[in-house]
Scaffold this active site. Sequence first.
Site, PDB file in Angstrom:
ATOM      1  N   LYS A  83      -3.481  30.164  63.174  1.00 30.88           N
ATOM      2  CA  LYS A  83      -2.229  30.751  63.643  1.00 30.88           C
ATOM      3  C   LYS A  83      -1.279  30.729  62.299  1.00 30.88           C
ATOM      4  O   LYS A  83      -1.403  29.888  61.569  1.00 30.88           O
ATOM      5  CB  LYS A  83      -1.455  29.830  64.505  1.00 30.88           C
ATOM      6  CG  LYS A  83      -0.552  30.502  65.585  1.00 30.88           C
ATOM      7  CD  LYS A  83      -0.335  29.467  66.507  1.00 30.88           C
ATOM      8  CE  LYS A  83       0.406  30.009  67.688  1.00 30.88           C
ATOM      9  NZ  LYS A  83       1.248  29.195  68.535  1.00 30.88           N
TER      10      LYS A  83
HETATM   11  C1  E4P Z   1       2.617  29.651  71.665  1.00 32.52           C
HETATM   12  O1  E4P Z   1       1.698  29.978  70.902  1.00 32.52           O
HETATM   13  C2  E4P Z   1       3.948  29.187  71.092  1.00 32.52           C
HETATM   14  O2  E4P Z   1       3.921  28.463  70.018  1.00 32.52           O
HETATM   15  C3  E4P Z   1       4.744  28.687  72.320  1.00 32.52           C
HETATM   16  O3  E4P Z   1       4.442  29.398  73.480  1.00 32.52           O
HETATM   17  C4  E4P Z   1       6.310  28.719  71.903  1.00 32.52           C
HETATM   18  O4  E4P Z   1       6.793  28.301  73.241  1.00 32.52           O
HETATM   19  P1  E4P Z   1       8.254  27.636  73.276  1.00 32.52           P
HETATM   20  O5  E4P Z   1       9.161  28.736  73.136  1.00 32.52           O
HETATM   21  O6  E4P Z   1       8.575  27.265  74.915  1.00 32.52           O
HETATM   22  O7  E4P Z   1       8.492  26.463  72.335  1.00 32.52           O
END
Ligand code: E4P
Length: 220
Positions: A83
Amino acid sequence: MKFFIDTAEISDIRELAASGLVDGVTTNPSLIAKSGRKILDVIAEICAVVPGPVSAEVAATEYDQMLREAAVLRKIAANVAVKVPLTPDGLRACKTLSSDGAMVNVTLCFSAAQALLAAKAGASFISPFVGRLDDIGQDGMELIADIVEIYRNYPHFKTEVLVASVRSPMHVITAAKIGADVATVPPSVLRGLYKHPLTDKGLAAFLADWKGTGQHIIAP
Ligand code: E4P
């Protein structure tokens, strides 16, 4: 539509993966911090439980260091998706890594223009954060609709739209209506998808009526 779980809590992942409905897992530095565990250990454990893509995020912000961290993360297991943040260095790393055969999830996407760049950089997944857009008064789902529409115009783009920052079952339903490829959902939201009061009420009535018959499908 694929369901990924958005957590680094291995107990939740084990429980939900047993349903057979979990296609992958996403983590981020905040989720790793919340788990209180070391990233390499927790990602290895998750990869052993879920065979689908498991996103592990680089912590570097500069291209060369991102590639070095990505090499470490890719060594954990074949199903690691590296990522990277949606920055110029992140997209450059995405291009290099995807050309080298790595799965790459480009995260922190908040505009259609950013999603277009990620697809051109060869991302396997683009992660638009719907909940965080809703939080500032913008319609996160409008962004999903825009990205899905744009990607459909260019069938050679192989990037899957991974709806992130999901806060409720309604986000999942709306994303599915739009035709997004994946929703990554917190464990609570995945559990919430099962629930309907009429299911509980109906089951209770069926069980009471069945008990009244005195029958058993398998003799006790
Ligand atoms: C997933 O890949 C993201 O990092 C995550 O969904 C972020 O979610 P949040 O906005 O609830 O922290």
